[in-house]
Design a protein around this motif. Structure first.
Motif, short mmCIF file in Angstrom:
data_model
loop_
_atom_site.label_atom_id
_atom_site.label_comp_id
_atom_site.label_asym_id
_atom_site.label_seq_id
_atom_site.Cartn_x
_atom_site.Cartn_y
_atom_site.Cartn_z
N ILE A 106 -22.89 43.49 -41.46
CA ILE A 106 -23.40 44.39 -40.65
C ILE A 106 -24.81 44.74 -41.00
CG2 ILE A 106 -23.48 46.47 -39.15
CD1 ILE A 106 -20.34 46.64 -40.17
N MET A 107 -25.82 44.13 -40.40
CA MET A 107 -27.11 44.11 -40.64
C MET A 107 -27.75 45.23 -39.66
SD MET A 107 -28.67 40.36 -40.57
CE MET A 107 -27.98 39.07 -41.28
N THR A 108 -28.65 46.13 -40.48
CA THR A 108 -29.12 47.34 -39.72
C THR A 108 -30.50 46.66 -39.03
OG1 THR A 108 -30.70 47.60 -41.70
CG2 THR A 108 -28.64 48.96 -41.64
N ASN A 109 -31.08 47.62 -38.11
CA ASN A 109 -32.17 46.85 -37.34
C ASN A 109 -33.29 46.69 -38.06
OD1 ASN A 109 -30.77 46.40 -35.01
ND2 ASN A 109 -31.19 48.43 -34.21
N SER A 110 -33.57 47.27 -39.25
CA SER A 110 -34.75 46.79 -40.19
C SER A 110 -34.69 45.59 -40.72
CB SER A 110 -34.48 47.85 -41.45
OG SER A 110 -33.46 47.62 -42.25
N VAL A 111 -33.52 44.75 -40.53
CA VAL A 111 -33.71 43.35 -41.14
C VAL A 111 -34.27 42.76 -39.90
CG1 VAL A 111 -32.30 41.15 -41.60
CG2 VAL A 111 -31.68 43.47 -42.46
N ILE A 112 -35.30 42.05 -40.26
CA ILE A 112 -35.96 41.26 -39.05
C ILE A 112 -36.12 39.39 -39.18
CG2 ILE A 112 -37.50 42.83 -38.37
CD1 ILE A 112 -39.89 41.90 -39.93
N THR A 113 -35.72 39.23 -40.33
CA THR A 113 -35.55 37.57 -40.98
C THR A 113 -34.59 37.44 -41.89
OG1 THR A 113 -37.28 37.95 -42.73
CG2 THR A 113 -38.05 37.45 -40.73
N ILE A 114 -34.10 36.16 -41.54
CA ILE A 114 -33.04 35.75 -42.65
C ILE A 114 -33.49 34.30 -43.08
CG2 ILE A 114 -30.63 34.87 -42.74
CD1 ILE A 114 -29.91 36.48 -39.89
N GLY A 115 -33.36 34.32 -44.43
CA GLY A 115 -34.11 33.17 -44.91
C GLY A 115 -32.79 32.02 -44.92
N ARG A 116 -33.46 30.70 -45.02
CA ARG A 116 -32.48 29.73 -45.10
C ARG A 116 -31.47 29.65 -46.01
NH1 ARG A 116 -34.49 24.87 -47.44
NH2 ARG A 116 -36.46 25.90 -47.36
N GLY A 117 -30.01 29.34 -45.30
CA GLY A 117 -29.03 29.17 -46.25
C GLY A 117 -28.57 30.49 -46.85
N ALA A 118 -28.88 31.83 -46.15
CA ALA A 118 -28.77 33.07 -46.75
C ALA A 118 -27.45 33.46 -47.31
CB ALA A 118 -29.56 34.09 -45.95
N PHE A 119 -26.55 33.03 -46.18
CA PHE A 119 -25.08 32.93 -46.15
C PHE A 119 -24.20 31.96 -46.26
CE2 PHE A 119 -26.82 36.89 -44.57
CZ PHE A 119 -26.49 38.06 -45.04
N GLN A 167 -22.51 40.89 -37.86
CA GLN A 167 -23.26 41.57 -36.59
C GLN A 167 -24.53 41.51 -37.07
OE1 GLN A 167 -21.63 45.41 -35.58
NE2 GLN A 167 -23.57 45.97 -34.37
N LEU A 168 -25.43 40.54 -36.32
CA LEU A 168 -26.65 40.66 -36.73
C LEU A 168 -27.59 41.58 -36.30
CD1 LEU A 168 -27.10 36.85 -36.09
CD2 LEU A 168 -27.06 37.71 -38.28
N SER A 169 -28.55 41.84 -36.71
CA SER A 169 -29.81 42.80 -36.30
C SER A 169 -30.20 42.49 -35.14
CB SER A 169 -30.98 43.00 -37.34
OG SER A 169 -32.04 43.44 -36.72
N ASN A 170 -30.55 43.69 -34.45
CA ASN A 170 -31.03 43.41 -32.91
C ASN A 170 -32.59 42.89 -32.99
OD1 ASN A 170 -28.95 44.19 -31.30
ND2 ASN A 170 -29.22 46.56 -31.75
N ASN A 171 -33.31 42.92 -34.10
CA ASN A 171 -34.44 42.47 -34.37
C ASN A 171 -34.70 40.93 -34.94
OD1 ASN A 171 -35.85 44.81 -33.26
ND2 ASN A 171 -35.17 45.90 -35.40
N ILE A 172 -33.37 40.39 -35.12
CA ILE A 172 -33.44 38.90 -35.49
C ILE A 172 -33.89 38.11 -34.24
CG2 ILE A 172 -32.10 37.17 -36.06
CD1 ILE A 172 -32.39 39.01 -38.50
#
Length: 77
Positions: free
Chosen positions: A17-30, A40-45
């Motif tokens: 569950i990502m908070t809205n402070s997360v704005i980017t996900i790196g390649r292959g992060a998960f 549940q992705l951040s609303n800012n992604i």
């Protein structure tokens, strides 16, 4: 931000569950988190990069917000 391959092969990760402070996900992060079931992705992604959730074979539930404008190649392979 969540870095490139930050949780790659995290064998015990089952939920994200990502908070809205997360704005980017790196390649292959998960990638290759075989027990990851729900996200549940951040609303800012805005982008889901290539290979982000590759080979997450247990993934059954993901909430992608309307802010996402691009899903990279093989993001959910």
């Amino acid at each position: 931000s969540i870095g490139v391959r930050a949780f790659n092969y995290c064998s015990k990760l089952e939920s994200v569950i990502m908070t809205n402070s997360v704005i980017t996900i790196g390649r292959g992060a998960f990638s290759e988190c075989e027990k990851l079931k729900n996200i549940q992705l951040s609303n800012n992604i805005r982008k889901i990069p290539r290979y982000s959730f590759e080979q997450c074979s247990s993934l059954t539930d993901i909430l992608i917000p309307g802010s996402v404008i691009k899903i990279g190649r093989r993001a959910f392979e």
